[in-house]
Design a protein around this motif. Sequence first.
Motif, PDB file in Angstrom:
ATOM      1  N   PHE A  27       1.267  -2.085   0.723  1.00 54.59           N
ATOM      2  CA  PHE A  27       1.659  -1.881   2.110  1.00 54.59           C
ATOM      3  C   PHE A  27       0.658  -0.953   2.787  1.00 54.59           C
ATOM      4  O   PHE A  27       0.218   0.032   2.186  1.00 54.59           O
ATOM      5  CB  PHE A  27       3.061  -1.254   2.182  1.00 54.59           C
ATOM      6  N   TYR A  28       0.341  -1.274   4.031  1.00 54.77           N
ATOM      7  CA  TYR A  28      -0.583  -0.461   4.810  1.00 54.77           C
ATOM      8  C   TYR A  28      -0.015  -0.181   6.191  1.00 54.77           C
ATOM      9  O   TYR A  28       0.564  -1.065   6.822  1.00 54.77           O
ATOM     10  CB  TYR A  28      -1.928  -1.175   4.999  1.00 54.77           C
ATOM     11  N   ARG A  36     -12.278   0.649  16.493  1.00 53.77           N
ATOM     12  CA  ARG A  36     -12.005   1.703  15.512  1.00 53.77           C
ATOM     13  C   ARG A  36     -10.606   1.522  14.934  1.00 53.77           C
ATOM     14  O   ARG A  36      -9.634   1.381  15.666  1.00 53.77           O
ATOM     15  CB  ARG A  36     -12.103   3.070  16.186  1.00 53.77           C
ATOM     16  N   SER A  37     -10.532   1.498  13.597  1.00 52.33           N
ATOM     17  CA  SER A  37      -9.212   1.360  12.963  1.00 52.33           C
ATOM     18  C   SER A  37      -9.129   2.242  11.725  1.00 52.33           C
ATOM     19  O   SER A  37     -10.144   2.638  11.161  1.00 52.33           O
ATOM     20  CB  SER A  37      -8.926  -0.096  12.593  1.00 52.33           C
ATOM     21  N   THR A  38      -7.909   2.521  11.338  1.00 50.87           N
ATOM     22  CA  THR A  38      -7.628   3.295  10.134  1.00 50.87           C
ATOM     23  C   THR A  38      -6.469   2.635   9.413  1.00 50.87           C
ATOM     24  O   THR A  38      -5.484   2.240  10.045  1.00 50.87           O
ATOM     25  CB  THR A  38      -7.260   4.759  10.479  1.00 50.87           C
ATOM     26  N   SER A  39      -6.593   2.508   8.088  1.00 51.75           N
ATOM     27  CA  SER A  39      -5.530   1.942   7.255  1.00 51.75           C
ATOM     28  C   SER A  39      -5.121   2.969   6.218  1.00 51.75           C
ATOM     29  O   SER A  39      -5.961   3.497   5.490  1.00 51.75           O
ATOM     30  CB  SER A  39      -6.022   0.676   6.547  1.00 51.75           C
ATOM     31  N   VAL A  40      -3.826   3.227   6.154  1.00 52.90           N
ATOM     32  CA  VAL A  40      -3.264   4.194   5.217  1.00 52.90           C
ATOM     33  C   VAL A  40      -2.282   3.450   4.326  1.00 52.90           C
ATOM     34  O   VAL A  40      -1.398   2.756   4.827  1.00 52.90           O
ATOM     35  CB  VAL A  40      -2.567   5.342   5.979  1.00 52.90           C
ATOM     36  N   ALA A  41      -2.435   3.577   3.015  1.00 57.06           N
ATOM     37  CA  ALA A  41      -1.539   2.900   2.075  1.00 57.06           C
ATOM     38  C   ALA A  41      -0.184   3.605   2.052  1.00 57.06           C
ATOM     39  O   ALA A  41      -0.102   4.835   2.109  1.00 57.06           O
ATOM     40  CB  ALA A  41      -2.152   2.884   0.673  1.00 57.06           C
ATOM     41  N   LEU A  42       0.872   2.791   1.975  1.00 55.38           N
ATOM     42  CA  LEU A  42       2.248   3.293   1.906  1.00 55.38           C
ATOM     43  C   LEU A  42       2.966   2.604   0.754  1.00 55.38           C
ATOM     44  O   LEU A  42       2.580   1.520   0.326  1.00 55.38           O
ATOM     45  CB  LEU A  42       3.029   2.942   3.178  1.00 55.38           C
ATOM     46  N   GLU A  43       4.039   3.185   0.313  1.00 56.12           N
ATOM     47  CA  GLU A  43       4.962   2.518  -0.595  1.00 56.12           C
ATOM     48  C   GLU A  43       5.911   1.686   0.266  1.00 56.12           C
ATOM     49  O   GLU A  43       6.124   1.978   1.445  1.00 56.12           O
ATOM     50  CB  GLU A  43       5.755   3.540  -1.417  1.00 56.12           C
ATOM     51  N   LYS A  44       6.486   0.676  -0.329  1.00 52.63           N
ATOM     52  CA  LYS A  44       7.449  -0.167   0.387  1.00 52.63           C
ATOM     53  C   LYS A  44       8.596   0.687   0.921  1.00 52.63           C
ATOM     54  O   LYS A  44       9.028   0.534   2.073  1.00 52.63           O
ATOM     55  CB  LYS A  44       7.984  -1.251  -0.547  1.00 52.63           C
ATOM     56  N   GLU A  45       9.089   1.598   0.099  1.00 58.17           N
ATOM     57  CA  GLU A  45      10.204   2.459   0.493  1.00 58.17           C
ATOM     58  C   GLU A  45       9.817   3.376   1.646  1.00 58.17           C
ATOM     59  O   GLU A  45      10.629   3.667   2.517  1.00 58.17           O
ATOM     60  CB  GLU A  45      10.700   3.282  -0.702  1.00 58.17           C
ATOM     61  N   GLN A  46       8.573   3.865   1.648  1.00 58.91           N
ATOM     62  CA  GLN A  46       8.104   4.695   2.759  1.00 58.91           C
ATOM     63  C   GLN A  46       8.087   3.885   4.049  1.00 58.91           C
ATOM     64  O   GLN A  46       8.459   4.393   5.107  1.00 58.91           O
ATOM     65  CB  GLN A  46       6.678   5.206   2.500  1.00 58.91           C
ATOM     66  N   SER A  47       7.641   2.648   3.951  1.00 57.34           N
ATOM     67  CA  SER A  47       7.588   1.769   5.124  1.00 57.34           C
ATOM     68  C   SER A  47       8.980   1.580   5.710  1.00 57.34           C
ATOM     69  O   SER A  47       9.178   1.704   6.926  1.00 57.34           O
ATOM     70  CB  SER A  47       6.992   0.412   4.746  1.00 57.34           C
ATOM     71  N   VAL A 159       8.436  -7.166   7.591  1.00 62.28           N
ATOM     72  CA  VAL A 159       7.466  -7.117   6.498  1.00 62.28           C
ATOM     73  C   VAL A 159       8.131  -6.644   5.208  1.00 62.28           C
ATOM     74  O   VAL A 159       7.927  -7.224   4.138  1.00 62.28           O
ATOM     75  CB  VAL A 159       6.269  -6.206   6.864  1.00 62.28           C
ATOM     76  N   VAL A 160       8.957  -5.613   5.300  1.00 53.80           N
ATOM     77  CA  VAL A 160       9.641  -5.084   4.110  1.00 53.80           C
ATOM     78  C   VAL A 160      10.578  -6.134   3.522  1.00 53.80           C
ATOM     79  O   VAL A 160      10.628  -6.323   2.303  1.00 53.80           O
ATOM     80  CB  VAL A 160      10.397  -3.775   4.449  1.00 53.80           C
ATOM     81  N   SER A 161      11.301  -6.844   4.372  1.00 51.28           N
ATOM     82  CA  SER A 161      12.282  -7.815   3.870  1.00 51.28           C
ATOM     83  C   SER A 161      11.645  -9.128   3.421  1.00 51.28           C
ATOM     84  O   SER A 161      12.317  -9.960   2.820  1.00 51.28           O
ATOM     85  CB  SER A 161      13.352  -8.089   4.920  1.00 51.28           C
ATOM     86  N   ALA A 162      10.363  -9.319   3.685  1.00 54.46           N
ATOM     87  CA  ALA A 162       9.694 -10.575   3.346  1.00 54.46           C
ATOM     88  C   ALA A 162       9.200 -10.612   1.899  1.00 54.46           C
ATOM     89  O   ALA A 162       8.468 -11.506   1.533  1.00 54.46           O
ATOM     90  CB  ALA A 162       8.513 -10.810   4.284  1.00 54.46           C
ATOM     91  N   GLY A 163       9.633  -9.702   1.084  1.00 56.17           N
ATOM     92  CA  GLY A 163       9.186  -9.659  -0.314  1.00 56.17           C
ATOM     93  C   GLY A 163       9.907 -10.670  -1.178  1.00 56.17           C
ATOM     94  O   GLY A 163      10.408 -11.693  -0.709  1.00 56.17           O
ATOM     95  N   ARG A 164       9.976 -10.351  -2.444  1.00 62.52           N
ATOM     96  CA  ARG A 164      10.613 -11.251  -3.410  1.00 62.52           C
ATOM     97  C   ARG A 164      12.105 -11.396  -3.119  1.00 62.52           C
ATOM     98  O   ARG A 164      12.746 -10.442  -2.686  1.00 62.52           O
ATOM     99  CB  ARG A 164      10.436 -10.694  -4.827  1.00 62.52           C
ATOM    100  N   PRO A 165      12.662 -12.572  -3.388  1.00 62.53           N
ATOM    101  CA  PRO A 165      14.114 -12.731  -3.218  1.00 62.53           C
ATOM    102  C   PRO A 165      14.866 -11.874  -4.232  1.00 62.53           C
ATOM    103  O   PRO A 165      14.332 -11.525  -5.286  1.00 62.53           O
ATOM    104  CB  PRO A 165      14.343 -14.226  -3.462  1.00 62.53           C
ATOM    105  N   THR A 166      16.112 -11.562  -3.897  1.00 55.36           N
ATOM    106  CA  THR A 166      16.948 -10.721  -4.749  1.00 55.36           C
ATOM    107  C   THR A 166      17.909 -11.581  -5.556  1.00 55.36           C
ATOM    108  O   THR A 166      18.519 -12.517  -5.021  1.00 55.36           O
ATOM    109  CB  THR A 166      17.744  -9.732  -3.873  1.00 55.36           C
TER     110      THR A 166
END
Length: 187
Positions: A27-28, A36-47, A159-166
Motif C-alpha cells: 500500500f502506498y 513532483r510526487s512522493t510515495s510513502v509505504a503504508l500497512e493495510k491497517e494504517q490505510s 482499495v482496502v476492501s478490494a483485497g482477498r475475499p474472506t
Amino acid sequence: MTTLVHAFDWPDRIVVGTVGRPGERTFYLQVRTGARSTSVALEKEQSAALADKVDELLGDLVADRSSGVSVPAETPVELIDDDPVDQPVEEQFRAGAMRLGWDPRTLQVVLEAYPVAVPRDEDDLAPDLGAEPDEPSEMLLVRMPVGTARAFVERTRKVVSAGRPTCPLCGGAIDPDGHVCGSRDGV
C-alpha cells in the motif's frame, strides 16, 4: 539534523493505492502536485485507520456548526479518482507515526506522516552530550481541502476492501493459491 519535509499544499492528487496482487500488495500513500510526487509505504491497517480518522474529522466539522465549513456528504463527482497509482512508484519511506489535524486558517485537513523509527545500534547507545534530540530524517506534510479529503476516504476504503475475499467460516483471507480453513468447527 534537519528534517527533510515533503510538503504539498493543495495537491493535484492524494490517493492510497497498491502495487502487487491481492495477498502480496504493498500500500502506498501517493501525493502529486504537477510533476513532483512522493510515495510513502503504508500497512493495510494504517490505510484503513487513516481513512476512518479523516472521515471522523470531516464528521466533526459537519457537527460543529460554528466552523463555517461546508463539508460534502458524498464525494464530488469531479474529485473521484479510480486511476492506479502513478508509475514508477519510488518509495520515499515507510510510514510509522501519522498525525491528522485541521487548519482553520486555510480550511484544510492536514496530514503528517513520519518514517518508521529505526532502532539505534548498540554502539550508538552511549549518550552524545552535543547531540540534538531525535528528529525524523524526513516527513510528508499534506494540506487538502475537504472535498479532496472526502474523495480520499472513499477511494482508500475501496482499495482496502478490494483485497482477498474472506472465508465465511473462519474469517481468514482466501489466497488465490488455496485456503486452509481455521474455523472452530474444524470444517
